[in-house]
Design an enzyme around this catalytic site. Structure first.
Site, short mmCIF file in Angstrom:
data_model
loop_
_atom_site.label_atom_id
_atom_site.label_comp_id
_atom_site.label_asym_id
_atom_site.label_seq_id
_atom_site.Cartn_x
_atom_site.Cartn_y
_atom_site.Cartn_z
N SER A 1 0.85 -1.34 -0.01
CA SER A 1 0.06 0.11 0.02
C SER A 1 0.76 1.35 -0.06
CB SER A 1 -0.66 0.06 1.26
OG SER A 1 -0.29 0.17 2.37
N LYS A 2 0.19 2.46 0.00
CA LYS A 2 1.02 3.48 -0.10
C LYS A 2 1.92 3.80 1.06
CE LYS A 2 -2.59 6.50 -1.83
NZ LYS A 2 -3.84 6.83 -1.41
N ARG A 3 1.71 3.14 2.33
CA ARG A 3 2.70 3.59 3.35
C ARG A 3 3.84 2.72 2.99
NH1 ARG A 3 2.63 -0.40 6.97
NH2 ARG A 3 1.34 -2.15 6.17
N HIS A 4 4.07 1.91 2.16
CA HIS A 4 5.47 1.26 1.55
C HIS A 4 6.03 2.18 0.64
CE1 HIS A 4 3.21 -2.34 2.89
NE2 HIS A 4 4.10 -2.54 3.63
N GLY A 5 5.37 3.15 0.08
CA GLY A 5 6.19 3.79 -0.98
C GLY A 5 5.19 3.82 -2.01
#
Ligand code: GLU
Length: 490
Positions: A254-258
């Site tokens: 998801s976005k929180r990984h990049g």
């Protein structure tokens, strides 16, 4: 070209940008179709009217085109089995629903949200897994009609009989589900909106989809959908559920990984060939070791049998490495165009500058391209070519802005002043000789020169840079650096 009966589809919901998971699903469908000479269909699942947005739909189409995933039927392409937007297929769903009601395979359910919620709580309280009680399944046609006449709203449910559903998934193998685990699923909600499990089946059947290839988050939906196929008397397609994509910490990417959307990777300077190659390796492998595949090779080699069951971890470093590979393999002209477009799009240079400095820009790009793993890194590589240098690497400044270097800079400036041609090889030779005559190491000349001219400790070959930047600008930068030493240390 005459197509065979293999028909696959990618069916995104335009409720967000194209995620790499979705892009990988699209890619596997596309590769399967292109490999087998079948048809690849794009269907827009826009039934969630609140969350679906035209801008997301446009972005999905744009990103698919950017990846080179062209569709044979779908938005803008047309086709015989359209429309290809679910919001335009209402009359088809209505017709199929009527069939189900007529055959007794579906029934209206008048239970209110409150009733269902209370029922759920009661069942959970005694440790059961919630299932719809089936209360309205017992209503006779007359009783149901009576309720409708009184204005009671109803959802429509599928009548699921006791038993088991078994299917063989191309990736997962045999899957069997006891109907005790399946509710009488809702086909149409009380507000009149049909549900995904109903419309997906109607669409897949009417579009004559032969293979449903999708993410394995949909695996629990498949037995339910098979029940709908059976109730409608439709032929059941083959299924292939492809594994989830995980972030480096093994939670769903998801976005929180990049970056996690195709447009974000594009913005960061990844190439479509990199993305296609990398996405193909997420859950598929040819021989367990080959990592670089052109689009043609993927088409030739792809098969669903080689899709793995286990989740695939997204590796940002490997993606960058792969991008470096494709960038190195690119010819100078294409490289220049990509860099120029990136710089223009991000307003780092103007169209006017591109026109007047075309030759200069081409030379600069050719010089720094070896340092790029991403097109977006061109920005950082160009600064000392586009602007004068006033900021210097702080560590290097401590090392080279010294009184001892005053004589070095004086000599370097003198030599450069006396040199007419800045052809890199003779220029380097000239400075090597100068170092010898000064009884200094060559590096003791080059490092301070590099700092004064580029502001950095690392760069492509300094003499090539000097040739591109030109004598006057080099002299100016060296002189300014010398002046600043003299001011502080003199
Ligand atoms: N619209 C669904 C999704 O985006 C498609 C699922 C399917 O392929 O059946 O998840």
């Amino acid at each position: 070209m005459i197509k065979n009966n293999i028909r696959v589809r990618f069916a995104p919901s335009p409720t967000g940008f194209l995620h790499v998971g979705g892009a990988r699903t699209a890619l596997f469908n596309w590769l399967f179709a292109r490999h087998s000479g079948g048809t690849f269909i794009l269907r827009i699942e826009d039934t969630d009217r609140e969350r679906s947005k035209p801008e997301y739909e446009e972005a999905i189409l744009r990103d698919m085109r950017w990846l080179g995933l062209d569709w044979d039927e779908g938005p803008e392409a047309g086709g015989e089995k359209g429309p290809y937007f679910q919001t335009q297929r209402g009359s088809l769903y209505k017709k199929e629903l009527e069939k189900l009601i007529f055959t007794g395979n579906a029934y209206p359910c008048f239970c209110s949200q409150e009733e269902l919620a209370a029922d759920r709580e009661a069942q959970i309280a005694v440790g059961k897994i919630y299932r719809y009680s089936g209360k309205c399944a017992q209503l006779t046609a007359d009783e149901a009609e009576e309720k409708s006449r009184k204005g009671e709203l109803s959802a429509i449910r599928l009548r699921v009989k006791e038993g088991f559903t078994t299917f063989t998934d191309i990736v997962r193998g045999q899957v069997t589900v006891n109907h005790e685990e399946i509710d009488d699923l809702i086909l149409v909600r009380r507000d009149g909106e049909p549900t995904y499990n109903f419309v997906a089946v109607v669409d897949d059947a009417l579009m004559e989809i032969s293979h449903v290839i999708r993410g394995d988050d949909h695996l629990p939906n498949t037995p339910k959908q098979i029940l709908v196929y059976n109730a409608l008397g439709f032929k059941i397609p083959q299924f292939a559920h492809i594994p989830l994509i995980l972030g480096p910490d093994r939670s769903p990417l998801s976005k929180r990984h990049g970056a996690s959307s195709v447009s974000e990777f594009k913005r960061q300077g990844y190439l479509p060939e990199t993305m296609v190659n990398y996405l193909a390796l997420l859950g598929w492998s040819f021989d367990g070791k080959t990592e670089i595949f052109s689009q043609e090779e993927l088409i030739q080699k792809f098969s669903l049998e080689r899709v793995v069951k286990s989740a695939a971890a997204f590796d940002y470093e490997k993606l960058q490495w792969l991008n470096g590979h494709y960038l190195r393999a690119m010819d100078d002209e294409k490289m220049f165009q990509l860099c120029r477009d990136y710089l223009l799009e991000n307003k780092i240079i103007s169209q006017k500058y591109v026109q007047s400095e075309d030759i200069y820009l081409r030379r600069v790009v050719a010089l720094v391209r070896g340092n790029l793993k991403l097109i977006s890194q061109i920005d950082e590589q160009l600064t000392y070519f586009l602007n004068d240098v006033y900021a210097y690497d702080p560590q290097a400044l401590i090392k080279f802005k010294t009184a001892e270097n005053i004589s070095v800079f004086e000599r370097v400036i003198k030599v450069l002043n006396e040199t007419d041609s800045l052809a890199p090889i003779p220029l380097e030779e000239r400075f090597r000789k100068e170092a010898v005559s000064m009884e200094r190491k060559f590096s003791e000349l080059v490092h301070p020169m590099r700092l004064a001219i580029t502001g950095r400790t690392n760069s492509p070959n300094l003499f090539e840079i000097m040739e591109v930047i030109g004598k006057d600008r080099c002299l100016d930068r060296l002189q300014r650096f010398l002046n600043s030493i003299q001011k502080t240390k003199g």
